[in-house]
Design a protein around this motif. Sequence first.
Motif, PDB file in Angstrom:
ATOM      1  N   PRO A 314       6.069  -8.327  -8.744  1.00  7.57           N
ATOM      2  CA  PRO A 314       6.140  -7.267  -9.866  1.00  7.57           C
ATOM      3  C   PRO A 314       5.227  -8.120 -11.073  1.00  7.57           C
ATOM      4  CG  PRO A 314       8.343  -8.634  -9.700  1.00  7.57           C
ATOM      5  CD  PRO A 314       7.239  -9.146  -8.312  1.00  7.57           C
ATOM      6  N   TYR A 315       4.588  -7.148 -12.010  1.00  4.43           N
ATOM      7  CA  TYR A 315       4.038  -7.593 -13.127  1.00  4.43           C
ATOM      8  C   TYR A 315       5.070  -8.035 -14.171  1.00  4.43           C
ATOM      9  CZ  TYR A 315       1.035  -7.526 -16.951  1.00  4.43           C
ATOM     10  OH  TYR A 315       0.306  -7.885 -18.114  1.00  4.43           O
ATOM     11  N   ASP A 316       6.149  -7.157 -14.313  1.00  2.17           N
ATOM     12  CA  ASP A 316       7.352  -7.599 -15.538  1.00  2.17           C
ATOM     13  C   ASP A 316       8.304  -8.246 -14.890  1.00  2.17           C
ATOM     14  OD1 ASP A 316       6.064  -6.373 -17.706  1.00  2.17           O
ATOM     15  OD2 ASP A 316       6.647  -4.586 -16.966  1.00  2.17           O
ATOM     16  N   GLY A 317       8.743  -8.341 -13.680  1.00  5.18           N
ATOM     17  CA  GLY A 317       9.947  -8.864 -12.947  1.00  5.18           C
ATOM     18  C   GLY A 317       9.563 -10.401 -12.496  1.00  5.18           C
ATOM     19  N   GLU A 318      10.474 -10.886 -11.624  1.00  5.79           N
ATOM     20  CA  GLU A 318      10.230 -12.260 -11.259  1.00  5.79           C
ATOM     21  C   GLU A 318       8.788 -12.436 -10.133  1.00  5.79           C
ATOM     22  OE1 GLU A 318      12.354 -15.516  -8.471  1.00  5.79           O
ATOM     23  OE2 GLU A 318      13.283 -13.610  -8.486  1.00  5.79           O
ATOM     24  N   ARG A 319       8.080 -13.182 -10.499  1.00  6.59           N
ATOM     25  CA  ARG A 319       6.997 -13.566  -9.518  1.00  6.59           C
ATOM     26  C   ARG A 319       7.468 -14.635  -8.794  1.00  6.59           C
ATOM     27  NH1 ARG A 319       1.942 -12.654 -13.754  1.00  6.59           N
ATOM     28  NH2 ARG A 319       2.562 -10.824 -14.691  1.00  6.59           N
ATOM     29  N   ARG A 320       7.662 -14.488  -7.575  1.00  2.00           N
ATOM     30  CA  ARG A 320       8.489 -15.580  -6.767  1.00  2.00           C
ATOM     31  C   ARG A 320       7.577 -16.163  -5.878  1.00  2.00           C
ATOM     32  NH1 ARG A 320      13.716 -12.874  -3.679  1.00  2.00           N
ATOM     33  NH2 ARG A 320      14.167 -12.522  -5.952  1.00  2.00           N
ATOM     34  N   PRO A 321       7.322 -17.404  -6.022  1.00  2.00           N
ATOM     35  CA  PRO A 321       6.448 -18.142  -5.189  1.00  2.00           C
ATOM     36  C   PRO A 321       6.880 -18.144  -3.702  1.00  2.00           C
ATOM     37  CG  PRO A 321       7.693 -19.496  -6.626  1.00  2.00           C
ATOM     38  CD  PRO A 321       8.103 -18.194  -7.009  1.00  2.00           C
ATOM     39  N   GLY A 322       5.542 -18.025  -2.970  1.00  2.00           N
ATOM     40  CA  GLY A 322       5.939 -18.045  -1.533  1.00  2.00           C
ATOM     41  C   GLY A 322       5.969 -16.746  -1.051  1.00  2.00           C
ATOM     42  N   THR A 323       6.206 -15.626  -1.747  1.00  2.00           N
ATOM     43  CA  THR A 323       6.410 -14.243  -1.412  1.00  2.00           C
ATOM     44  C   THR A 323       5.281 -13.502  -1.924  1.00  2.00           C
ATOM     45  OG1 THR A 323       7.546 -13.273  -3.281  1.00  2.00           O
ATOM     46  CG2 THR A 323       8.892 -14.729  -1.787  1.00  2.00           C
ATOM     47  N   VAL A 324       5.092 -12.263  -1.134  1.00  2.00           N
ATOM     48  CA  VAL A 324       4.035 -11.424  -1.520  1.00  2.00           C
ATOM     49  C   VAL A 324       4.629 -10.073  -2.316  1.00  2.00           C
ATOM     50  CG1 VAL A 324       2.154 -12.258  -0.126  1.00  2.00           C
ATOM     51  CG2 VAL A 324       4.011 -10.419   0.794  1.00  2.00           C
ATOM     52  N   GLY A 325       6.014 -10.111  -2.558  1.00  2.00           N
ATOM     53  CA  GLY A 325       6.656  -8.858  -3.344  1.00  2.00           C
ATOM     54  C   GLY A 325       6.954  -7.719  -2.634  1.00  2.00           C
ATOM     55  N   MET A 326       6.674  -6.604  -3.080  1.00  2.00           N
ATOM     56  CA  MET A 326       7.061  -5.251  -2.544  1.00  2.00           C
ATOM     57  C   MET A 326       5.989  -4.520  -2.373  1.00  2.00           C
ATOM     58  SD  MET A 326      10.073  -5.355  -5.128  1.00  2.00           S
ATOM     59  CE  MET A 326      10.195  -7.016  -5.841  1.00  2.00           C
ATOM     60  N   PRO A 327       6.307  -3.079  -1.961  1.00  2.00           N
ATOM     61  CA  PRO A 327       5.125  -2.292  -1.798  1.00  2.00           C
ATOM     62  C   PRO A 327       4.694  -1.840  -3.249  1.00  2.00           C
ATOM     63  CG  PRO A 327       6.945  -1.609  -0.141  1.00  2.00           C
ATOM     64  CD  PRO A 327       7.315  -2.863  -1.101  1.00  2.00           C
ATOM     65  N   PHE A 328       3.154  -1.299  -3.247  1.00  2.00           N
ATOM     66  CA  PHE A 328       2.983  -0.803  -4.586  1.00  2.00           C
ATOM     67  C   PHE A 328       3.427   0.717  -4.513  1.00  2.00           C
ATOM     68  CE2 PHE A 328      -0.396  -3.951  -4.023  1.00  2.00           C
ATOM     69  CZ  PHE A 328      -0.666  -4.185  -5.179  1.00  2.00           C
ATOM     70  N   PRO A 329       3.468   1.011  -5.902  1.00  2.33           N
ATOM     71  CA  PRO A 329       3.925   2.454  -5.859  1.00  2.33           C
ATOM     72  C   PRO A 329       3.204   3.653  -4.984  1.00  2.33           C
ATOM     73  CG  PRO A 329       3.070   1.737  -8.031  1.00  2.33           C
ATOM     74  CD  PRO A 329       2.933   0.581  -7.014  1.00  2.33           C
ATOM     75  N   GLY A 330       4.298   4.395  -4.447  1.00  2.00           N
ATOM     76  CA  GLY A 330       3.668   5.452  -3.319  1.00  2.00           C
ATOM     77  C   GLY A 330       3.271   4.848  -2.143  1.00  2.00           C
ATOM     78  N   GLN A 331       3.695   3.475  -1.884  1.00  2.00           N
ATOM     79  CA  GLN A 331       3.373   3.168  -0.424  1.00  2.00           C
ATOM     80  C   GLN A 331       4.772   2.715   0.048  1.00  2.00           C
ATOM     81  OE1 GLN A 331      -1.172   1.607  -2.015  1.00  2.00           O
ATOM     82  NE2 GLN A 331       0.150   0.107  -0.724  1.00  2.00           N
ATOM     83  N   GLU A 332       4.731   2.459   1.521  1.00  2.00           N
ATOM     84  CA  GLU A 332       5.774   1.755   2.125  1.00  2.00           C
ATOM     85  C   GLU A 332       5.559   0.624   3.101  1.00  2.00           C
ATOM     86  OE1 GLU A 332       8.274   5.219   3.795  1.00  2.00           O
ATOM     87  OE2 GLU A 332       6.277   5.854   4.145  1.00  2.00           O
ATOM     88  N   ALA A 333       6.571  -0.231   3.321  1.00  2.00           N
ATOM     89  CA  ALA A 333       6.280  -1.359   4.174  1.00  2.00           C
ATOM     90  C   ALA A 333       7.746  -1.514   4.984  1.00  2.00           C
ATOM     91  CB  ALA A 333       5.944  -2.431   3.479  1.00  2.00           C
ATOM     92  N   ARG A 334       7.575  -1.876   6.166  1.00  2.00           N
ATOM     93  CA  ARG A 334       8.933  -2.515   6.805  1.00  2.00           C
ATOM     94  C   ARG A 334       8.528  -3.623   7.806  1.00  2.00           C
ATOM     95  NH1 ARG A 334      10.285   2.631  11.070  1.00  2.00           N
ATOM     96  NH2 ARG A 334       8.741   2.188  12.410  1.00  2.00           N
ATOM     97  N   ILE A 335       9.543  -4.058   8.284  1.00  2.00           N
ATOM     98  CA  ILE A 335       9.589  -5.061   9.592  1.00  2.00           C
ATOM     99  C   ILE A 335      10.152  -4.323  10.697  1.00  2.00           C
ATOM    100  CG2 ILE A 335      10.207  -7.386   9.999  1.00  2.00           C
ATOM    101  CD1 ILE A 335       8.924  -7.742   7.449  1.00  2.00           C
TER     102      ILE A 335
END
Length: 511
Positions: A314-335
């Motif tokens: 996230p730009y404003d939230g926590e930038r967590r090292p070792g992770t790639v964050g979450m989907p961009f707006p309007g996009q989806e991801a799953r495992i």
Amino acid sequence: MNTPLTTIDALRRAVAHAPERPFLLFDRRSFSYKDTAAIAARWAARLRAAGVERGDRVALFLENSPAFVTAYLGAHMIGAIVVLVNTLYRQTELRHILNDSAAKVVIVGDQAHADLLQQADAPGAVIFTSDVALEGSGEMPDWTLTPAPGDIALIGYTSGTTGRSKGAMLTHANLMANSAAVTRAWRWTEHDRLLLTLPLFHIHGLGVGLHGTLYTVSTVDLRRGFDAADVLDTLAHGQTTMFFGVPTMYTRLIAEARRRQSTGTPVRVDSMRLFVSGSAPLSPQTFAEFEELFGHRILERYGMTETIMNLTNPYDGERRPGTVGMPFPGQEARIVDVRTRQPLPDGEIGEIQVRGPNVFAGYWRNPQATAEAFDADGWFNTGDLGWRSTDGYFTITGRARELIISGGYNIYPREVEEVLQEHPAVAEAAVVGLPDAEFGEQVVAVVAPAAPVTDGLEQELIDWCRTRLASYKKPRQVVFVSSLPRNALGKVQKHVVQQQLTHQAQPERTP
Ligand code: MCA
Ligand code: AMP
């Protein structure tokens, strides 16, 4: 401003909104949006004169330059499809990409590149960048020819496990949808100035850097390539607001900053608001060192040629090292489970799938590969492994496909193995990636020779690869063994090779 659906919509909108604003800064020259459109229109006319029509492929075999940017947009103005070609590619890659895409025209910057095409026996008429003057003429393009959103804008070659790279077709709609998502997520506005040292022939530089600039009507300060000292000097001038890079660039920036500090030279990045890393994993150590030296938490994101950008911290939230964050707006991801293909609960490792308007239209002239890349519900199989935390952060843990990422460049072992196997001294070869402090991973070849090893064979094999492939794909080391470990089905066990090398097991020098 309205929402652009093609690169040419975006250019036209920018010309209407801020014609005199600098779009591109390069080598102390500035190209306004109006100049860019006028020069691109000249490229469009030049390509039409060469017989290029809507849907024809125009390959750009070009370094970063104003010619790249204007030829790219000029090709789009007449609805042509741009084929991106890494300028480090040599005969094997050039022959394959230009034949596979059936490029009608290849644009080059100099005679040396034209010679490489000739040596590779590549098809397509060659046009030199010097054919089109890099001056704004004041004359505006004929906007009536603009492409449709569903038209293919570009083909980016990216390999599968077969060793022959496949052309990923991205539509204008894919490109613009992703630019909308990226610029929103990263708060990119018309007031930004991006320092771009990444090559434009890959999606990171082009699809994120250049398109984001065009989409927001902001300014890009484009460089021929990356030089850590030059980047720090530029950032100290106080006009740049964003920098995008691969992890190798960040480790080099850290080393350069430390060198300067040791000589009492302060490192200043006062005007910067965002540093982004991607294309390869950013180590938490690099993240921490950078924060300590520069006072910025690098925003790590995850992308692919087929999908442009997928996940972001996230730009404003926590930038967590070792992770790639979450989907961009309007996009989806799953495992999903690698075998059953069923979605997995948070915390479990599986393959990452993505879905959204950014996902490509398929592989060029390869319906089988396209069909295999998607499931019945339209999820794209990325081939990357990872897991999601309960609060939504994705972490990449590895790859389901064989892929070595060195300094942000992808290397498919099979492609290097095929070239090695053409050498008469090689009976069989396996190529693996080993950890590397500078590039993240390095290429190592394990070779069973056809005859006893002679002095100089290791270097000969490295040179053999260098002349046939982009030089970053050449093995850094060649280890000779009597035979490769195989399983009961006769398949080479790469993980065994890798373990042996990692644990410094001493393989035999001579069979
Ligand atoms: C250059 N060399 C390398 C690499 N780069 N070797 C291994 N790995 C590399 N990445 C070798 C050259 O072959 C050459 O070898 C020697 O180093 C010097 O080359 P030079 O061009 O001067 O190197 P450099 O300028 O220092 O390049 C390092 C670099 C560059 C700046 C880190 O590799 C780079 O720009 N990487 C980024 C690539 C990128 O944009 N990837 C995005 C793709 P010799 O002298 O023996 O010939 S992924 C993507 O687009 C998706 C969407 C995503 O998620 O981003
Ligand atoms: P390419 O096919 O050249 O577009 O490279 C895309 C691949 O780069 C992805 O499939 C990932 O394996 C890798 N990649 C991109 N961004 C990241 C990241 N932030 N961390 C780890 N791997 C990444």
